[in-house]
Design a protein around this motif. Structure first.
Motif, PDB file in Angstrom:
ATOM      1  N   ALA A  52      10.109   9.952  -1.073  1.00  0.00           N
ATOM      2  CA  ALA A  52      11.509   9.857  -0.649  1.00  0.00           C
ATOM      3  C   ALA A  52      12.243   9.038  -1.702  1.00  0.00           C
ATOM      4  CB  ALA A  52      11.626   9.191   0.716  1.00  0.00           C
ATOM      5  N   PHE A  92      15.068   6.527   7.345  1.00  0.00           N
ATOM      6  CA  PHE A  92      15.758   5.517   6.544  1.00  0.00           C
ATOM      7  C   PHE A  92      17.218   5.471   6.987  1.00  0.00           C
ATOM      8  CE2 PHE A  92      12.388   7.051   3.756  1.00  0.00           C
ATOM      9  CZ  PHE A  92      11.886   5.899   3.184  1.00  0.00           C
ATOM     10  N   ASN A 115       4.364   1.183  11.365  1.00  0.00           N
ATOM     11  CA  ASN A 115       4.025   0.302  10.250  1.00  0.00           C
ATOM     12  C   ASN A 115       3.072  -0.826  10.626  1.00  0.00           C
ATOM     13  OD1 ASN A 115       5.304   1.711   8.286  1.00  0.00           O
ATOM     14  ND2 ASN A 115       6.857   0.155   7.794  1.00  0.00           N
ATOM     15  N   GLY A 162      14.153   1.137   5.960  1.00  0.00           N
ATOM     16  CA  GLY A 162      13.296   2.054   6.707  1.00  0.00           C
ATOM     17  C   GLY A 162      13.223   1.670   8.178  1.00  0.00           C
ATOM     18  N   TYR A 170      -0.249  -0.646   9.280  1.00  0.00           N
ATOM     19  CA  TYR A 170      -0.448  -1.068   7.881  1.00  0.00           C
ATOM     20  C   TYR A 170      -0.221  -2.572   7.721  1.00  0.00           C
ATOM     21  CZ  TYR A 170       0.186   3.957   6.990  1.00  0.00           C
ATOM     22  OH  TYR A 170       0.083   5.317   6.992  1.00  0.00           O
ATOM     23  N   LEU A 224      12.833  11.529   8.234  1.00  0.00           N
ATOM     24  CA  LEU A 224      11.653  12.343   7.948  1.00  0.00           C
ATOM     25  C   LEU A 224      11.098  12.863   9.265  1.00  0.00           C
ATOM     26  CD1 LEU A 224       9.975  10.160   5.183  1.00  0.00           C
ATOM     27  CD2 LEU A 224      11.908  11.719   5.041  1.00  0.00           C
ATOM     28  N   PRO A 243       9.298   0.681  -0.696  1.00  0.00           N
ATOM     29  CA  PRO A 243       9.698   1.066  -2.048  1.00  0.00           C
ATOM     30  C   PRO A 243       8.526   0.872  -3.014  1.00  0.00           C
ATOM     31  CG  PRO A 243      10.597  -1.092  -1.488  1.00  0.00           C
ATOM     32  CD  PRO A 243       9.907  -0.582  -0.256  1.00  0.00           C
ATOM     33  N   LYS A 277      10.173   7.967  11.907  1.00  0.00           N
ATOM     34  CA  LYS A 277      10.205   7.734  10.461  1.00  0.00           C
ATOM     35  C   LYS A 277      11.569   8.081   9.904  1.00  0.00           C
ATOM     36  CE  LYS A 277       5.418   8.743   9.247  1.00  0.00           C
ATOM     37  NZ  LYS A 277       4.570   9.477   8.304  1.00  0.00           N
ATOM     38  N   PHE A 303      10.173   2.597  10.431  1.00  0.00           N
ATOM     39  CA  PHE A 303       8.906   3.309  10.536  1.00  0.00           C
ATOM     40  C   PHE A 303       8.063   2.656  11.632  1.00  0.00           C
ATOM     41  CE2 PHE A 303       8.763   6.288   6.884  1.00  0.00           C
ATOM     42  CZ  PHE A 303      10.005   5.994   6.348  1.00  0.00           C
ATOM     43  N   LEU A 352      18.362   9.229   6.602  1.00  0.00           N
ATOM     44  CA  LEU A 352      17.426  10.202   6.056  1.00  0.00           C
ATOM     45  C   LEU A 352      16.246  10.193   7.009  1.00  0.00           C
ATOM     46  CD1 LEU A 352      16.363  12.026   3.707  1.00  0.00           C
ATOM     47  CD2 LEU A 352      15.448   9.942   2.676  1.00  0.00           C
ATOM     48  N   TYR A 388      10.468   5.730  -2.523  1.00  0.00           N
ATOM     49  CA  TYR A 388       9.831   5.170  -1.331  1.00  0.00           C
ATOM     50  C   TYR A 388       8.657   6.025  -0.872  1.00  0.00           C
ATOM     51  CZ  TYR A 388      14.330   2.801  -1.205  1.00  0.00           C
ATOM     52  OH  TYR A 388      15.442   2.071  -1.546  1.00  0.00           O
ATOM     53  N   ARG A 389       7.663   5.362  -0.286  1.00  0.00           N
ATOM     54  CA  ARG A 389       6.533   6.060   0.337  1.00  0.00           C
ATOM     55  C   ARG A 389       6.959   6.567   1.705  1.00  0.00           C
ATOM     56  NH1 ARG A 389       3.570   7.105  -3.880  1.00  0.00           N
ATOM     57  NH2 ARG A 389       2.947   5.227  -5.022  1.00  0.00           N
ATOM     58  N   PRO A 390       6.693   7.829   1.991  1.00  0.00           N
ATOM     59  CA  PRO A 390       7.132   8.390   3.277  1.00  0.00           C
ATOM     60  C   PRO A 390       6.278   7.957   4.461  1.00  0.00           C
ATOM     61  CG  PRO A 390       5.978  10.039   1.999  1.00  0.00           C
ATOM     62  CD  PRO A 390       6.090   8.824   1.119  1.00  0.00           C
ATOM     63  N   GLU A 391       5.155   7.288   4.205  1.00  0.00           N
ATOM     64  CA  GLU A 391       4.327   6.828   5.321  1.00  0.00           C
ATOM     65  C   GLU A 391       4.895   5.551   5.933  1.00  0.00           C
ATOM     66  OE1 GLU A 391       3.114   7.372   2.196  1.00  0.00           O
ATOM     67  OE2 GLU A 391       2.178   9.328   2.549  1.00  0.00           O
ATOM     68  N   THR A 392       5.438   4.665   5.088  1.00  0.00           N
ATOM     69  CA  THR A 392       5.846   3.341   5.555  1.00  0.00           C
ATOM     70  C   THR A 392       7.299   2.989   5.218  1.00  0.00           C
ATOM     71  OG1 THR A 392       5.156   2.371   3.448  1.00  0.00           O
ATOM     72  CG2 THR A 392       3.510   2.405   5.227  1.00  0.00           C
ATOM     73  N   GLY A 393       7.918   3.798   4.357  1.00  0.00           N
ATOM     74  CA  GLY A 393       9.251   3.443   3.895  1.00  0.00           C
ATOM     75  C   GLY A 393       9.241   2.351   2.839  1.00  0.00           C
TER      76      GLY A 393
END
Lengths: 338, 338
Positions: free
Chosen positions: B70, A57, A81, A76, A84, A50, B103, A55, A78, A48, B96-101
């Protein structure tokens, strides 16, 4: 019916299980053997995206007969990351009973992904490396690198281990920590050439965003085993055609999943059935020969597959039950059939 | 970083949220509209078949831009689950959050699957049924049936509702309970012919294991909307070609996912692009016309897609946060980057 419970294991729970390298390698080898004996159901992983490659999955699913467990991993990838303070690959594994499809365990798959990848690297080398390999050259120091190096050294007790990566501070830190853990010197090299030339086993665990040749064809010496497994092509694209044998983990998945080291060559119709000597599971199961001479140059490409996640996830589940680790969740109490 | 928590919602938690039919329909319609506006990422669902059609998992995944979430749903289809006192379809949704993947929510998807399927049926009829439909004919009384009938009646306040199913005791029970809930008589019919002939809206929610013609072509009258969505062909195979318009939920998925009502016709190359008038999301978004006359016979086939699971799962998550329902799990506290 008695209701369905699910055991939840956080990343810290999985860590606290303190899984040993030998038991991880054993269970992953069992999974590879099951794969080689066709005692698994495993459609290709899929994706998947994005935004590719920043980005996305990856979604892996399968069933492994010898442990009688089905599972799905959502992981994921990403790339930003680190902004973060998170690893690029956060993963969640869910395990299911094959009789009813009922989930029975949800666990963090971030650590187990590193572990199972390292174990496939190591078991691959166990079957495909030359006898008594003395020099390991390792590119990349993130995530899976620790398990690759630690497990390989457990198998072979190398005379020399060389590592490199893009950023000096991370490769120095990795080498320092690894030297301490293995109780032997892990040497930092500045270039990939210094790292892999003369190596008996070359592991390329780089994580590129764009194609770059980190390993030239002529740097892979006779008798060497090379395992590049990043998502982006990081070695000479000639390699699959110049080595004596090329092995993969799952050829169906290599052809269907559109990402990965040699995916471009497959899509271009250049890398085909006739270039593949077999799947690692077939070698483990004794169905196909692996290395047949000390001079062969062998390439082993593992994209990573669900079978490994399921057997290792299930091992973590069993250990957690034994040790009383994790949070037991009530998932489904009373049927509601309207 | 602050660590990652996941909210877990059991089937009983989801039930306790007491989601209202209108809000379920609204959020599913929002998802369909996003799909029609291409504001989603949704590869085809795929499948893990342990034994087809008795034991398989369907795996759905997607991203929905308007809600910025997501999600992945793993839903079993285990035909013998009644032997264990369980529904055949147990489902788990992870968001899931699309910024970081990362859950952020894991919830039972068993109930929400019934809800979202009913809502797609209802929203489909909202856009594709003739004006003031007065007679609903419904085949099947399991799982999704309750939501189909309740939501459709909420929209149209039918003069007459007819239902049938294989087993007399279950159809009688369903009709009794539905009559009470809707405060109008729901009539049980013995045959599918009596149920669907003269109906303005025909819903075929049967769950066959082998092809059988439950609805003949000539029983679908001018002006009728028919929605068959079982996994196995249950209507006359001529229908896609004799109706005035055929709509689907996602044509790409219809072509790629190998199971479902009309999958055989697609695989045989008979049902093709030119037979499809559009996707329901395009109709909802105003990109394509839906019904254009009161005489058209329209077929709408929804296989079910991830977008609906994600928007409804996210609604459940938001409600749970508001109401303090569910179990908050620590998933990932401290990075471990080795």
């Amino acid at each position: 019916m008695a209701g369905i419970d699910i055991l939840f294991l956080s990343k810290e729970d999985v860590e606290s299980l303190d899984l040993g390298l030998p038991e991880i390698m054993d269970v992953v080898e069992l999974g590879l053997k099951a794969h080689g004996q066709k005692k698994v159901v495993m459609p290709s992983k899929d994706h998947l995206a994005l935004a590719y490659p920043e980005k996305l999955f990856n979604i892996l699913k399968g069933y492994v007969e010898p442990v009688n467990v089905a599972g799905v991993k959502v992981i994921g990838d990403f790339q930003k990351n680190y902004e973060y303070g998170l690893p690029s690959e956060l993963a969640l594994i869910t395990l299911y009973r094959p009789e009813t499809g009922a989930p029975f365990c949800i666990l963090d798959g971030t650590l187990t992904t590193w572990m199972r990848t390292g174990a496939v690297t190591a078991v691959g080398a166990k079957y495909l490396a030359k006898q008594k390999p003395r020099l390991l050259g390792h590119i990349g120091v993130r995530g899976t690198a620790w398990y690759n190096v630690a497990m390989l050294d457990l198998l072979f007790d190398f005379e020399e281990i060389r590592v490199t990566s893009k950023r000096p501070e991370s490769r120095e830190r990795f080498a320092g920590e690894m030297s301490e853990r293995l109780n032997k010197r892990v040497v930092v090299k500045e270039t990939t050439e210094e790292t892999v030339r003369d190596a008996d086993i070359i592991i390329d665990a780089s994580r590129l965003l764009e194609h770059e040749v980190l390993v030239k064809d002529e740097w892979v010496k006779p008798g060497a085993l090379i395992q590049p497994y990043g998502a982006v092509l990081s070695v000479a694209p000639t390699l699959p055609f110049t080595v004596d044998k090329m092995f993969v983990d799952d050829w169906n998945q290599c052809q269907k999943s559109q990402y990965g080291q040699f995916a471009g060559l497959i899509q271009a119709g250049e890398l085909r059935d006739e270039h593949i000597s077999g799947e690692i599971g077939e070698v483990v199961a004794g169905v196909k020969p692996g290395r047949e001479s000390q001079q062969e140059r062998i390439l082993f490409w593992h994209k990573g597959f669900a079978v490994s996640d399921i057997v290792l996830g299930n091992l973590a589940y069993q250990k957690a039950i034994e040790k009383g680790v994790g949070t037991l969740l009530s998932y489904y109490r009373e049927p509601r059939d309207m």
